[in-house]
Structure formats: structure tokens, C-alpha cells
Design an enzyme around this catalytic site. Structure first.
Site, PDB file in Angstrom:
ATOM      1  N   LYS A  22       0.814  -1.219   0.000  1.00  0.00           N
ATOM      2  CA  LYS A  22       0.000   0.000   0.000  1.00  0.00           C
ATOM      3  C   LYS A  22       0.842   1.261   0.000  1.00  0.00           C
ATOM      4  CE  LYS A  22      -2.220   1.005   3.807  1.00  0.00           C
ATOM      5  NZ  LYS A  22      -3.249   1.076   4.878  1.00  0.00           N
ATOM      6  N   THR A  79       0.071  -2.346  16.283  1.00  0.00           N
ATOM      7  CA  THR A  79       1.016  -1.234  16.157  1.00  0.00           C
ATOM      8  C   THR A  79       2.100  -1.279  17.227  1.00  0.00           C
ATOM      9  OG1 THR A  79      -0.575   0.114  17.395  1.00  0.00           O
ATOM     10  CG2 THR A  79      -0.593   0.317  14.987  1.00  0.00           C
ATOM     11  N   GLY A 101       3.466   5.082   7.197  1.00  0.00           N
ATOM     12  CA  GLY A 101       3.746   5.182   5.776  1.00  0.00           C
ATOM     13  C   GLY A 101       2.543   5.469   4.921  1.00  0.00           C
ATOM     14  N   ASP A 102       1.339   5.248   5.451  1.00  0.00           N
ATOM     15  CA  ASP A 102       0.123   5.537   4.693  1.00  0.00           C
ATOM     16  C   ASP A 102      -0.551   6.827   5.157  1.00  0.00           C
ATOM     17  OD1 ASP A 102      -0.802   4.682   7.143  1.00  0.00           O
ATOM     18  OD2 ASP A 102      -2.130   3.119   6.354  1.00  0.00           O
ATOM     19  N   ASN A 224      -6.556   3.906   3.120  1.00  0.00           N
ATOM     20  CA  ASN A 224      -6.876   2.482   3.137  1.00  0.00           C
ATOM     21  C   ASN A 224      -7.405   1.979   1.808  1.00  0.00           C
ATOM     22  OD1 ASN A 224      -6.278   1.762   5.938  1.00  0.00           O
ATOM     23  ND2 ASN A 224      -7.938   3.169   6.445  1.00  0.00           N
ATOM     24  N   HIS A 360       6.867  21.472 -38.676  1.00  0.00           N
ATOM     25  CA  HIS A 360       5.820  20.504 -38.998  1.00  0.00           C
ATOM     26  C   HIS A 360       6.368  19.085 -39.127  1.00  0.00           C
ATOM     27  CE1 HIS A 360       3.977  24.257 -40.503  1.00  0.00           C
ATOM     28  NE2 HIS A 360       5.039  24.375 -41.272  1.00  0.00           N
ATOM     29  N   ALA A 420      13.490  19.409 -51.747  1.00  0.00           N
ATOM     30  CA  ALA A 420      12.415  18.591 -51.193  1.00  0.00           C
ATOM     31  C   ALA A 420      12.466  17.172 -51.742  1.00  0.00           C
ATOM     32  CB  ALA A 420      11.067  19.229 -51.503  1.00  0.00           C
TER      33      ALA A 420
END
EC number: 2.7.7.23
Length: 452
Positions: A22, A79, A101-102, A224, A360, A420
């Protein structure tokens, strides 16, 4: 400031419906975890411990293996358990900052305020008041001071009415944190080791817990799912657009502008809708950028106009230039002052001299082009033989006619003219007219084939 940081990044992110971790999903073109790492580095963190659980090789490849100390959380047990995996690395006397980190938008100012607020021997805790606190841990106070945090699943009906919630971001001293983490128990509704339980442990020891609010509530919003990530992306972009407006940049539609890197601006810049800035971009004075342009790692000098839907990457554009619409300047492209590159022209590893034009339908690759050169429509520098690349050199005041091919390595000297439709395989001398055409054939009374 002497502190170390722990960034928790071990979650699977199942609601992202993705094969990658994530925290590697990007916000403003940068992985969420990298935003947090950059904030810590900017504040001078002594050590950054990143706790990961899934996709370790992928995370190390994207975030840089040398930038952080990698800490594996093999099982996701909460945690508190996550922070405890890094605890052996904490110095007893250092401040330890816990981040996520999120939660990518945490600002340096908020982190500094939190570090400064930590009471001696106690904890500084980042909290915020929400109208709808559903799902968050509630801050429990007694006559003002914080004494505990109760998670949603463990809260009483009375506690669920509390609107001040825990963000999870906190600061404690390393030695105290190690002691409190070692004593955590998982006797709760989720069977996890909650980091939040150290608040009650600190209170029981008579340690102070100081609550601090973020500069902006959006800073502590986590991700999330993709809808939440999109919301934070829009919030971030709105803030960047507001800063640019306050600096004098004219954004024609601030809601349709994306900054995915850094932008250095001169005076009187005008940027139309749906422009994307990536990497490091520098704009001089009086630059005008048309709708739908994408700029990445480039420099645009004064008084230059980028017409709509041009893509410029790794290029340098001088003063008074005109680019586009629908031009692609690739890495190594250098446009000198007053150069013009028009619609459906691609330029890579080319120096286009002062006053020169390719207006062009042209490909210019691996070439050195002088001053005041006119490159006609449909010209191609044929620089690649399938194995190696070769250079085309065009002098000053050269005219290259439409639909010509220059087969590198080849030189067209000053003042020469290429007729040309020519295929140039040999060097062209100064002031010479070079024409390479097949002999015409005419067949009178020609009948086209018809279907039978």
C-alpha cells in the site's frame, strides 16, 4: 534536532486491490512512504526505521535500500508489536518519533511542534477533533490531561461520544518506549498489541502526556483504499496550487493543475488547464504554458510559449522560443534562443540553434543544428541502423526541403540547400544545392485496376 523515526509500513492494503504494498502507491507522483521519509530527512532524523511486512524487495527497490534501516514485522500483531520490532535500535536518551507510511501529508511544521512539545520523560501525542470519530481511538482525559486512549472496538457507549481522536503519531524517549512496549498485553477485542496502551502506562508512572494538534487536519488522514488516496491527492494539489497563486503564478484553473515534483518560477507565468509538472522544472519570466502540456525535469527560459499538448522531458528551452502544439522534446533536446518547434515534431538529443525552425511533422534525433536553419515538413534525421546511433550535423543558414531524409552520419555545411524529397547519404558542401530524386515516369491513358 536529535531524534529517530519509526515509520510503520507493514500493512497489506487489501482494500487497494493491488499486488504492490500500500505505501508504494503514489501521491503527487511519489510513493506515500517516500513523502514521510523525505519529511524525516528534511528535519534531520538521525535514524529512520521502516517497519515492513509485505513486498520487502519491492519496497527496498522503490524507496532506496540505503535510505532507511529496514525492520521486518513477520506477523502483523498490532502497532505496538510493530514499533517493538525496531525497539532494540533505539538509544535510551533519544527522542523516538512514530509515523505511518500511509499518512503521507504529515508536515514538517507539525512534526517539529510535536517534537518540541514532548514533556521530559513523557509523551507528546498528535490528536485531532473530528465531527465523525467513528473507527478511531478516543482520547480519554481526566480534568484536562490525557490519561489513556481507548480503541473503537473496546470503547464504552459513553466513550464513543468523544470526538477527540488519536492519530497514532507520537514522540517518546527511547528508553521509556522500550520499557512500555515490553510490558504490552494483547487482552483486547482484536487480540493485538496496541501502541496506544503506552499512554495509560505513562500515566500510571506519573509521566505527562501532552496532546498537540496538527497544522491542518488533512495531514493526519490515512489511506486504506483508492478513494481515500484520490481525496488526499486532490487536497495536496489544491494546497500546491494555492501556494503558486500566492507567489504570483497565474493558474487559469487551479483545480486542473498537478504538481508532481518541484517548480521554480520567474515572474508573470501563465499556466492553462490540465498542465502536469513532474520532477524538477524551472520556468523563467513571462513563460506561457498552454492547456494539456506535460513538463518533466526541464528548464524553460524567459518569454517562451509552450502551445497546447506539448510534452517536454529532460530538455532545455531558451528565450523567446515557441514550442507546439503537439510537440515532444525528449531528453537531451536543447533549443537555443528564438527557436521554433511546431506541431508533431519530435526532438531528442539535438541542439537546435538560435533562430532555427522545425515547424511541422519532423523527427530530429542525435543532431547538431546551427543558426537560422529551416527544417521543412516531414524531414527525418535517420540516426539509427538497428544497432548503433549516428549524428547529423547541419550548419548555419541551411534550408532542408520537405520530406527529406538525412542518413547519418552526414554533414550539411553552412548555407546549403537540400531539395524537397531528397535522401541525403553524403556530405553537402557550403552553399550547395543537393537534390536526390528518382527520374519521373509518365504513362498516358493509364487504367487503374478494377474489381472483377
Amino acid at each position: 534536532m536529535n531524534f529517530s523515526a519509526v515509520i510503520l509500513a507493514a500493512g497489506k492494503g487489501t482494500r487497494m486491490y493491488s499486488n504492490k504494498p500500500k505505501v508504494l502507491h503514489t501521491l503527487a507522483g511519489k510513493p506515500m512512504a517516500k513523502h514521510v521519509i523525505d519529511t524525516c530527512e528534511g528535519l534531520g532524523a538521525q535514524n529512520i526505521h521502516l517497519v515492513y511486512g509485505h513486498g520487502g524487495d519491492q519496497m527496498k527497490a522503490e524507496l532506496g535500500e540505503e535510505r532507511v534501516q529496514w525492520v521486518l514485522q513477520a506477523e502483523q500483531l498490532g502497532t505496538g508489536h510493530a514499533v517493538n520490532q525496531a525497539a532494540p535500535e533505539f538509544a535510551d536518551d533519544e527522542k523516538v518519533l512514530v509515523l505511518y507510511g500511509d499518512v503521507p501529508l504529515i508536515s514538517a511544521e507539525t512534526v517539529e511542534n510535536l517534537l518540541d512539545a514532548q514533556p521530559t520523560g513523557g509523551i507528546a501525542l498528535l490528536t485531532v477533533v473530528l465531527d465523525n470519530p467513528m473507527g478511531y481511538g478516543r482520547i480519554i482525559r481526566r480534568n484536562g490531561p490525557v490519561i489513556a486512549i481507548v480503541e473503537q472496538k473496546d470503547a464504552t457507549e459513553e466513550q464513543k461520544l468523544i470526538k477527540e481522536i488519536n492519530t497514532g503519531v507520537m514522540v517518546a524517549t527511547g528508553g521509556d518506549l522500550k520499557r512500555w512496549l515490553a510490558a504490552l498485553k494483547n487482552e483486547n477485542a482484536q487480540g493485538e498489541y496496541y501502541l496506544t496502551d503506552i499512554i495509560a502506562a505513562a500515566h500510571d508512572e506519573g509521566r505527562a502526556v501532552e496532546a498537540v494538534h496538527p497544522v491542518s487536519p488533512i495531514e493526519v488522514e490515512g489511506v486504506n483504499d483508492r478513494a481515500q488516496l484520490a481525496r488526499l491527492e486532490r487536497a495536496y494539489q489544491a494546497a500546491q496550487a494555492q501556494k503558486l497563486l500566492e507567489q504570483g503564478v497565474m493558474l487559469r484553473d487551479p483545480s486542473r493543475f498537478d504538481l508532481r515534483g518541484t517548480l521554480q518560477c520567474g515572474m508573470d507565468i501563465e499556466i492553462d488547464a490540465n498542465v502536469i509538472i513532474e520532477g524538477n522544472v524551472t520556468l523563467g519570466d513571462n513563460v506561457v504554458i498552454g492547456a494539456g502540456c506535460v513538463l518533466k525535469d526541464c528548464e524553460i527560459d524567459d518569454n517562451t510559449v509552450l502551445r497546447p499538448y506539448s510534452v517536454i522531458e529532460g530538455a532545455t528551452v531558451g528565450e523567446e522560443c515557441t514550442v507546439g502544439p503537439f510537440t515532444r522534446l525528449r531528453p537531451g533536446a536543447e533549443l537555443c534562443n528564438d527557436a521554433h518547434v511546431g506541431n508533431f515534431v519530435e526532438v531528442k538529443n539535438v541542439r537546435l540553434g538560435e533562430g532555427s525552425k522545425a515547424n511541422h511533422l519532423t523527427y530530429l534525433g542525435d543532431a547538431e543544428i546551427g543558426k537560422r536553419v529551416n527544417v521543412g515538413a516531414g524531414v527525418i534525421t535517420c540516426n539509427y541502423d538497428g544497432a548503433n546511433k549516428f549524428k547529423t550535423i547541419i550548419g548555419d543558414d541551411v534550408f532542408v526541403g520537405s520530406d527529406s531524409q538525412l542518413i547519418a552520419p552526414v554533414t550539411v555545411a553552412n548555407g546549403a540547400t537540400v531539395g524537397a524529397g531528397s535522401t541525403v547519404t553524403k556530405d553537402v558542401n557550403e552553399n550547395e544545392l543537393y537534390i536526390s530524386r528518382a527520374k519521373e515516369r509518365r504513362i498516358a491513358n493509364w487504367q487503374r485496376p478494377t474489381k472483377k
